[in-house]
Design a protein around this motif. Sequence first.
Motif, PDB file in Angstrom:
ATOM      1  N   ALA B  52     -23.523 -20.376 -13.369  1.00  0.00           N
ATOM      2  CA  ALA B  52     -23.916 -20.511 -14.737  1.00  0.00           C
ATOM      3  C   ALA B  52     -23.071 -19.781 -15.431  1.00  0.00           C
ATOM      4  CB  ALA B  52     -25.549 -20.276 -15.149  1.00  0.00           C
ATOM      5  N   ALA B  53     -22.480 -20.088 -16.627  1.00  0.00           N
ATOM      6  CA  ALA B  53     -21.772 -19.467 -17.591  1.00  0.00           C
ATOM      7  C   ALA B  53     -22.560 -19.129 -18.713  1.00  0.00           C
ATOM      8  CB  ALA B  53     -20.474 -20.154 -18.170  1.00  0.00           C
ATOM      9  N   VAL B  54     -22.810 -17.925 -18.967  1.00  0.00           N
ATOM     10  CA  VAL B  54     -23.845 -17.499 -20.082  1.00  0.00           C
ATOM     11  C   VAL B  54     -23.162 -18.192 -21.400  1.00  0.00           C
ATOM     12  CG1 VAL B  54     -24.742 -15.404 -21.213  1.00  0.00           C
ATOM     13  CG2 VAL B  54     -24.153 -15.415 -18.939  1.00  0.00           C
ATOM     14  N   ARG B  55     -24.074 -18.606 -22.142  1.00  0.00           N
ATOM     15  CA  ARG B  55     -23.873 -19.016 -23.342  1.00  0.00           C
ATOM     16  C   ARG B  55     -23.292 -20.464 -23.507  1.00  0.00           C
ATOM     17  NH1 ARG B  55     -20.741 -16.019 -27.881  1.00  0.00           N
ATOM     18  NH2 ARG B  55     -22.395 -16.907 -29.148  1.00  0.00           N
ATOM     19  N   ARG B  56     -23.252 -20.911 -22.243  1.00  0.00           N
ATOM     20  CA  ARG B  56     -22.651 -22.627 -22.234  1.00  0.00           C
ATOM     21  C   ARG B  56     -23.706 -23.169 -21.251  1.00  0.00           C
ATOM     22  NH1 ARG B  56     -17.116 -23.055 -19.866  1.00  0.00           N
ATOM     23  NH2 ARG B  56     -17.174 -20.958 -19.116  1.00  0.00           N
ATOM     24  N   SER B  57     -23.813 -23.068 -20.067  1.00  0.00           N
ATOM     25  CA  SER B  57     -24.428 -23.844 -19.272  1.00  0.00           C
ATOM     26  C   SER B  57     -23.970 -23.763 -17.634  1.00  0.00           C
ATOM     27  CB  SER B  57     -24.368 -25.310 -19.820  1.00  0.00           C
ATOM     28  OG  SER B  57     -25.443 -26.198 -18.884  1.00  0.00           O
ATOM     29  N   PHE B  58     -24.624 -24.544 -16.941  1.00  0.00           N
ATOM     30  CA  PHE B  58     -24.018 -24.523 -15.533  1.00  0.00           C
ATOM     31  C   PHE B  58     -22.685 -25.220 -15.261  1.00  0.00           C
ATOM     32  CE2 PHE B  58     -28.810 -24.702 -14.848  1.00  0.00           C
ATOM     33  CZ  PHE B  58     -28.886 -23.303 -13.849  1.00  0.00           C
TER      34      PHE B  58
END
Lengths: 623, 338
Positions: B52-58
């Motif tokens: 998961a990229a924080v502030r984006r999505s999986f």
Amino acid sequence: MLAASLHYFRLAPQAVAPALEALRRLGIAAVETPVPWSCHERGGGFVFDGDSAHLVALLETAARLGLGVHLRLGPVVGSDLTGLGLPASIAADRDLAARHPDGSPQVVPVPPRWLLLPSCASHAYRERAAAWVAAVASAVAPFAGPAGPLRSLILGDAWPFLGRSPVGAPDHHPDALAAWDAYRAAADPDVRARGLPAALPGPDAPRPARLGLARFAETSYLEHLRDLLRAAATAVGDTVPLAVTLPPAGLFQPVGAGTLAALVDRVGLDAYGWHERPAALDRDARLVAGTAREPFASFVPVGTPPYLPQLDGEDQLHALRSCLAAGLGELVLSMGVARDRWSGGLLDEALREGEPTHVYRRLLHGLTRSGWFAGRRRPVAALVVPRGYVRGALVACAELVGPVAPGFASAAGFDPPAALEPADEGPGGGAWWRWFRAAETALQELGVPYVLFDDEGPAAPDPPLLLAPTLAECPATLAALLRRRVARGATTICGPTRPERDLETGRSLEPLDGLPFLVAPTAETLGSALGTAFARPPRERLERALFVDAVGAPTGLALVHRGSRELPIGLATEGLAPGSGPDVDDGATEGWRDVDEPGLLRAAGSISPGEVRLLVPARKEAP
Amino acid sequence: MIAAGLRFERVRPAELAALARFAAEPPPESRIGDVRHGLVLVTRAGVPVALAAVRRSFVPLPAWLPRDTAVDVTALGRLRHEHRATWAVAGGAAVLHRLDVALSRAFDPSADLLACLLPLAHEVRAARVAGELLFSPALLDEVPIPAVGQVRSAFDLLLPDDRTALVYAFGPQGLSFGLIAEKRRGELVRVAGHDALGGIAVRRAQWKAAVPRILQETAQRFAPPAVGVFGDEAALRRIVFGTEPAALPRALATRDVILDPLPSWLGVLLGLDTAAKAAGTARSLLRRFGPAGLVDRFDPVRLTGELQKRLGAENPLSRALGFDPLAVLARLQRWQDG
């Protein structure tokens, strides 16, 4: 209901009346406030009148000013209070707390002081919580009735299980262990054999046992909630509507929207979300709108707490418009008057208007004058959110992230099942989610207004098209719903797998003959089911939801733009003349205008990607 | 240290947003990076399951990452670099259960947030040592975890009872944010925004003229200030994020930053900081011209300690905490070096 939050317990008694008057001048018809248990408990009893606990004074003042009051009784009201509104005698009592298997208490690490998670199964806690609700409901009962200011009592916790996963960290309180035994004994033998082991499962239990645990945890909370509703109803009778709320957890609610809607008519959504990541809030709002008999937005942020990721002004207005566009009929703007542990609000602590106040004033006046709330949204399609599969996703997520509630991830824009194996066609796999997402995307490409609904709710919506993700193991209630629709020839589509067995018992289901089945829905196939040939339209991914009143006259039009380019407003509203709707031709309207623009100024400009725009018929208004 | 009844009042949304920007968005030349850009690698028994990229999505797991063997710090670092993330962490349900049980042990109804958190920090480190939790970069391994008593002593030194501390930053539009912290009976009882002072106007270029009035109003409405930091936002960012050698002495000399009042502990700290920065400059010069091996002898952190000994002026904050906070800051400022 057009309400704004005012925390009376954070104001001096003499400051309440000026604050209420200032809110009334803004066009606010009612105030909403939590009633924190911690503020009113005194030495084992309760006080509702006095300098530090002036709830009665608030109601008296509101009555004098002709304002309504909605009260949140909790017991866990949140509101950035120390102990989330629980008195210290509860928040730190290890005997009342949910327990780990080793007997240690479960902790909720929130600022500025951690607290213990009260156990929903603890008889002692439930008795004390019900006594609290009974006491406060009795104190406010004289203000109920048609002439009184009390408009509703909102019960239940702001976030059931306080952000912890009851599957990842099951409660082993002694009363929970006893409740498990009783739950297991009362269960269908096949259910018991499949997923209810003799001992309450621990955090490392196999998946079937965790599924049983998920159902059990929800049941525990619902029993606790029933106690509270009963206590309130005993005090106020049927003179005041009772309500519950859902947290901003997307579709991955700790307790199902359907089961809550089956308990009370009024179900609110605490809407907190970012316009850059709109999916969670958008789904939340549609789920509540499609499942509850009287859906409302119980918390629409105006401002933000200092400890949480910030919402900017655009986020806040987007949340408000999204709730209205989804069909949530009533609103609570939080906060009306700024307060301790909060930044922003319609009015600051000195009751001065802030920078965004004029925007809200125009919007509120526009909504009221235009009769927006008299309209009902007419969805063309409904997409089922099978709670049994959501429970499966909660279980699978507990295997990945343990005690953390998956709803947190969802609120932040991470769909928990997106982390699951997409080819797994079990209830804890990602296959149903892949189909759900495909159906949702197809509906959005078609641009038809749609709702979501929880299949465990009291009544399913009956739109022209119903879509249901189904696996070979399917909830029996969902299978029954599909069968009823097929029997009367209503257009219904399921997938990715034809239902064969009951999800809970494993017993074979009656064959669903004639039920159309799609491996992956697309805009073309859904358009065909609706009787309209789909071609890539000029209004790419623009949802146009018409609101109509009791006689079928249009009262509003919500535009939700999910496309990638700006659309001129003329193109966006093309073919939807407000004076010549399906059931009415009044000849007196002159196109659409923005709800927050007064007079007859017609909507102009364009609608941007990601924007939600609310239009109303441009009619001459009575002075 | 943090009162149960902590009040947080009159902080305007714009101030809060400016503060968040200040803390989270370092200057482009900073070696720290935007802390909001993080990666979370979810593992099961150490094996990667989801990213998961924080502030984006999986985001999809890369093809090169083995799905059947436990992930290690090297792979996590590679993931971090590929996604240009500032930090990355890997862990799963097992470590979260471990930390959850640790929460139970750390819970003390009479203790404040920090007193509960510090034991938890030890558990995080233990999980890191056991390989259940991976971090990239591993800099946090070197950050000392003080005891509760040490933190309390340091807090008392920084901000005595019945006094206030002020931090004000001014940008091109005037006030960016102004925060006032008030301490009573050993606890932080209130954090207030600039509006709580009754609306003192601050003009863009003349912010220095407003400082005496801000101090006066703070003393009248809250408590006498013990320490105040007022500065141009860009200069403060250069100091905090370490993007320029000797940024603090320079800012003080040009009055881009004003320290008023200036407590004695801060004076001592700043003197040593100046010396350390000078050593840092010498080190960078040596890197350009000097023979191998000489560079390391000019390590600013080591030199700071030597200067402390030579001057006989022990940093009182270091004495209270048991470690040198400036050395920790200097280390964190080299975040990207990992």
